[in-house]
Scaffold this active site. Structure first.
Site, PDB file in Angstrom:
ATOM      1  N   LYS A 180       0.809  -1.216   0.000  1.00 27.19           N
ATOM      2  CA  LYS A 180       0.000   0.000   0.000  1.00 27.19           C
ATOM      3  C   LYS A 180       0.845   1.270   0.000  1.00 27.19           C
ATOM      4  O   LYS A 180       0.476   2.250  -0.648  1.00 27.19           O
ATOM      5  CB  LYS A 180      -0.949   0.018   1.197  1.00 27.19           C
ATOM      6  CG  LYS A 180      -0.276   0.198   2.546  1.00 27.19           C
ATOM      7  CD  LYS A 180      -1.301   0.323   3.648  1.00 27.19           C
ATOM      8  CE  LYS A 180      -0.608   0.488   4.998  1.00 27.19           C
ATOM      9  NZ  LYS A 180       0.183   1.728   5.079  1.00 27.19           N
ATOM     10  N   THR A 181       1.989   1.256   0.695  1.00 29.38           N
ATOM     11  CA  THR A 181       2.817   2.465   0.714  1.00 29.38           C
ATOM     12  C   THR A 181       3.368   2.756  -0.681  1.00 29.38           C
ATOM     13  O   THR A 181       3.454   3.918  -1.096  1.00 29.38           O
ATOM     14  CB  THR A 181       3.971   2.305   1.725  1.00 29.38           C
ATOM     15  OG1 THR A 181       3.436   1.989   3.012  1.00 29.38           O
ATOM     16  CG2 THR A 181       4.785   3.590   1.819  1.00 29.38           C
ATOM     17  N   ASP A 221      -3.770   7.424   4.526  1.00 32.86           N
ATOM     18  CA  ASP A 221      -3.145   6.129   4.794  1.00 32.86           C
ATOM     19  C   ASP A 221      -3.762   5.541   6.068  1.00 32.86           C
ATOM     20  O   ASP A 221      -4.201   6.275   6.959  1.00 32.86           O
ATOM     21  CB  ASP A 221      -1.638   6.337   4.969  1.00 32.86           C
ATOM     22  CG  ASP A 221      -0.870   5.041   5.160  1.00 32.86           C
ATOM     23  OD1 ASP A 221      -1.378   3.987   4.725  1.00 32.86           O
ATOM     24  OD2 ASP A 221       0.230   5.088   5.733  1.00 32.86           O
ATOM     25  N   GLU A 222      -3.789   4.212   6.175  1.00 29.28           N
ATOM     26  CA  GLU A 222      -4.300   3.525   7.369  1.00 29.28           C
ATOM     27  C   GLU A 222      -5.705   4.027   7.730  1.00 29.28           C
ATOM     28  O   GLU A 222      -6.000   4.368   8.883  1.00 29.28           O
ATOM     29  CB  GLU A 222      -3.346   3.711   8.559  1.00 29.28           C
ATOM     30  CG  GLU A 222      -1.918   3.256   8.309  1.00 29.28           C
ATOM     31  CD  GLU A 222      -1.755   1.737   8.308  1.00 29.28           C
ATOM     32  OE1 GLU A 222      -2.772   1.030   8.317  1.00 29.28           O
ATOM     33  OE2 GLU A 222      -0.599   1.270   8.279  1.00 29.28           O
ATOM     34  N   GLN A 254      -7.717  -5.055   9.525  1.00 27.44           N
ATOM     35  CA  GLN A 254      -6.636  -4.661  10.428  1.00 27.44           C
ATOM     36  C   GLN A 254      -7.041  -3.493  11.329  1.00 27.44           C
ATOM     37  O   GLN A 254      -6.186  -2.767  11.833  1.00 27.44           O
ATOM     38  CB  GLN A 254      -5.378  -4.301   9.630  1.00 27.44           C
ATOM     39  CG  GLN A 254      -4.817  -5.464   8.830  1.00 27.44           C
ATOM     40  CD  GLN A 254      -3.488  -5.133   8.182  1.00 27.44           C
ATOM     41  OE1 GLN A 254      -2.452  -5.002   8.834  1.00 27.44           O
ATOM     42  NE2 GLN A 254      -3.505  -5.004   6.856  1.00 27.44           N
ATOM     43  N   ARG A 268       2.216 -10.877  10.354  1.00 24.46           N
ATOM     44  CA  ARG A 268       3.532 -10.231  10.564  1.00 24.46           C
ATOM     45  C   ARG A 268       4.654 -11.168  10.115  1.00 24.46           C
ATOM     46  O   ARG A 268       5.799 -10.729   9.959  1.00 24.46           O
ATOM     47  CB  ARG A 268       3.763  -9.883  12.037  1.00 24.46           C
ATOM     48  CG  ARG A 268       2.787  -8.899  12.683  1.00 24.46           C
ATOM     49  CD  ARG A 268       2.570  -7.666  11.875  1.00 24.46           C
ATOM     50  NE  ARG A 268       1.392  -7.792  11.028  1.00 24.46           N
ATOM     51  CZ  ARG A 268       1.109  -6.987  10.019  1.00 24.46           C
ATOM     52  NH1 ARG A 268       1.932  -6.022   9.698  1.00 24.46           N
ATOM     53  NH2 ARG A 268       0.016  -7.160   9.291  1.00 24.46           N
TER      54      ARG A 268
END
Length: 689
Positions: free
Chosen positions: A36-37, A233-234, A264, A626
């Protein structure tokens, strides 16, 4: 190929589509590890290359680290940082890439006078807020000691951000003489004092800009015209108030792209509202949705487990992560008798994989649901001489009560340690006030000697001084204790028992009761930590791998660990130990997820308060994703809870993982059986192959 075309060379089809879609409302559902970044940064670069003025782009995220990373990546893609000097750049030359709070602060700096703020207003941190709350209480004749200040600040934050109301039953749990009426008066006294002092707190950095934009049409028009393209973002971490701020900025043009993953969303306890996804689709008609489901992080078995777990949540956007490299090791489900056996298994496995597979320590991550689970794991890591760092939380050995006791032990070992002498001289209180300490230091400095030596001379009458009798007596009592226990420790036997006697001798339990008169629960929790510290020393003494146990050896061991933790952000060659919440956004080649038991995850209190286990399942999903290559999930049959051994049951989430991607093992079939007797010889053999 042009530089603009080069932007798309390393993007998959869905990423490229998201980058090219620059106009209108866009919802990017970005699964864990889906890049995503990269999409956000390439999208900004694509807009600039396509003629969108950089200064009209606003990108918001949640941490300074994330904002800095996005800004740096955009600079490398666009080259806009080539302006000769930062001071010569105009606002129109660069995008605004910021945290929500920093952006709110910039709005207030520019327009705060509309709300009555003078240009030099101050932003209060938590310490400032506590000091102001005490003053506010005194002004309305409430003694600060009669209020749980942290609970009051938490309530005031929730009220300001509309996360609660005065009718919330939890308000009644905050004990204040005068009840809710007094608490309301304190709230308004606190907010009035902020205004009088020309100050804002962190909540004001969101709440006040919203009021400004909502109630001042010309200011809102200015920001609508200035920022024609907005990215977030997020998005799953946004609160209701942060969403309102976004809506006020972007509603007029609708060029807003939000990137997030409802699977998330794990921060409801600090205001995050997963319902913002539905609000976004309702408030911005014609929203386009793009899903990033290709995962670039984890192996096939890990993704199969994560997908299978999260599909049990009903309130979610449908998605299924996949990888182009589906091979990988099965998940190891480890069952241990208790938390000590679990911790030993983790430490031994890390040690084995480090030596056998030549894996660096920083490739290992250990995740826990709560900070209370870290103590046995830290103890096992210390016992195995493994370097580790506690991230996003406090190491057991850095807690105040542990540092207090350790300070006594350090002074017993080295009486000339002035730093630790200053820590213990009034812990517990001995009548040695600030002026007495200053005088003691004034006597010691010219003689170039320690405070302990100077106090000894005062005690034996060989040094003239101006200390009051109470201070001199307190120092003499402390010196006598230090000398007596230095003798006890000299033979090197029964270290833990001697430490226990020392703790009772100095009266640490009465000290805790005095410090926490209105919170006996906190005092008991700290006393339990002291008991665990003594237990850690006892395990050190009984460890067959410790050839010559001594107080000095133990203190040096925890001192080296504390030193490692203080080396800034350099995580090289350190195992990372953290809560799952702190692990969000991070990844490790090998992850150990400890304490996966019913009541821990899903956490019993969280489920009771929310009435659902969906956020706890999302938290478990975050933990699973993770891991890049190996994932160990462990569960104990018994666990120590409040000094009582209780039976534990495996988390129900484990039943949601497919059997064909797991291997079940007992922790007592431990990796230490395979450990080389001489690790250095093993390393030499590996290097010579």
């Amino acid at each position: 190929m042009s530089a603009h075309q080069m932007l798309f060379t390393n993007l998959n089809a869905e990423q490229a589509e998201a980058v090219r879609t620059t106009d209108g409302p866009l919802l990017i559902i970005a699964g864990a590890g889906s890049g995503k970044t990269r999409v956000i940064t390439h999208r900004i670069a694509h807009m600039i290359a396509g003629g969108v003025p950089p200064g009209s782009i606003l990108a918001l995220t949640f941490t300074n680290k994330a904002a800095a990373e996005i800004a740096e990546r955009v600079r490398s893609l666009t080259g806009y940082a080539a302006s000769p000097r930062r001071a010569e750049r105009r606002e129109s030359d660069t995008p605004t890439i910021s945290t929500f709070h920093a952006f709110g602060l910039s709005i207030l700096r520019r327009n705060g006078k509309r709300l009555g703020y003078r240009p030099n207003f101050t932003v209060y941190d938590t310490a400032d807020q506590l000091a102001l709350l005490k003053e506010s209480a005194r002004d309305i004749d409430i003694h600060p000691d009669d209020v749980d200040l942290y609970a009051a600040l938490s309530l005031f934050s929730a009220l300001k951000t509309r996360r609660t109301t005065w009718n919330d039953p939890l308000v009644a749990e905050i004990a204040v003489p005068g009840g809710r009426d007094a608490l309301e008066r304190l709230f308004y006294s606190y907010t009035d004092h902020l205004r009088v002092y020309n100050a804002v707190d962190f909540d004001d950095l969101i709440v006040r800009p919203i009021a400004l934009l909502r109630d001042t049409p010309d200011v809102r028009r200015d920001y609508n015209r200035r920022y024609t393209h907005v990215l977030v973002d997020e998005f799953q971490d946004t609160s209701t108030m942060q969403y309102e701020l976004l809506h006020l900025i972007a509603a007029s043009h609708g060029n807003i792209c939000v990137v997030g993953d409802d699977d998330q969303s794990i921060y409801s306890w600090r205001g995050a509202d997963v319902g913002n996804f539905a609000r976004f689709e309702s408030d911005f008609p014609g929203v386009r949705e793009i899903r990033l489901e290709r995962n670039y992080r984890s192996t096939g078995p890990i993704l199969a487990a994560a997908n299978s777990v999260i599909e049990n949540n009903l309130a979610r956007k449908e998605k299924r992560l996949w990888t182009a490299e589906p091979e990988g090791a099965e998940l190891d489900l480890i069952f241990a008798a208790n938390e000590e056996e679990e911790a030993t298994f983790i430490a031994d496995t890390i040690k084995l994989m480090h030596y056998r597979d030549q894996l660096p320590y920083d490739s290992f991550g250990i995740l826990v649901r709560t900070n209370g689970q870290t103590r046995p794991i830290e103890e096992a890591l210390l016992g195995a001489d493994l370097p580790y760092r506690v991230s996003g939380g406090q190491s057991f050995f850095q807690r105040k009560e542990i540092r207090d006791v350790a300070a006594y032990l350090r002074v017993i070992i080295n009486p000339d340690d002035d730093v630790n002498m200053l820590r213990i001289v009034n812990t517990p209180r001995r009548g040695v006030g600030r002026r007495s300490l200053e005088h003691l230091q004034e006597l010691a400095t010219p003689k170039r000697q320690s405070l302990f030596s100077t106090a000894q001379q005062i005690r034996h009458g060989t040094l003239a001084h101006r200390l009051p009798a109470s201070a001199a007596g307190g120092l003499a009592e402390l010196l006598e204790t230090i000398e007596e226990y230095a003798e006890h420790f000299r033979d090197g036997r029964d270290i833990a028992d001697t430490v226990e006697r020392l703790i009772h001798r100095i009266g640490y339990w009465p000290f805790l009761i005095g410090e926490y008169q209105r919170n006996e629960r906190a005092a008991k929790a700290k006393w339990r930590n002291i008991a665990l510290f003594v237990r850690t020393i006892r395990r050190y003494e009984e460890n067959p791998d410790v050839i010559d146990p001594s107080l000095t050896g133990f203190i040096n061991r925890i001192s080296l660990q504390s030193r490692d933790e203080g080396d800034g952000d350099d995580r090289e060659q350190s195992v990372q130990l953290m809560t799952i919440h702190a692990a969000k956004g991070l990844e490790h080649d090998t992850v150990f997820l400890a304490g996966v038991e019913d009541g821990i995850i899903p956490h019993r209190r969280s489920v009771e308060e929310s009435g659902s286990d969906e956020e706890e399942r999302r938290l478990f999903y975050v933990a699973l994703t993770r891991a890049r290559r190996r994932l160990f999930v462990s569960s104990c049959r018994q666990r120590m809870v409040n000094r009582e051994i209780v039976e534990s049951a495996p988390s129900p989430f484990l039943q949601e993982i497919p059997e064909d991607v797991t291997v079940v093992r007992e922790a007592d079939a431990s990796a230490d059986r395979e450990l080389p007797e001489d690790p250095f010889s093993a390393m030499k053999a590996l290097m010579s192959d």
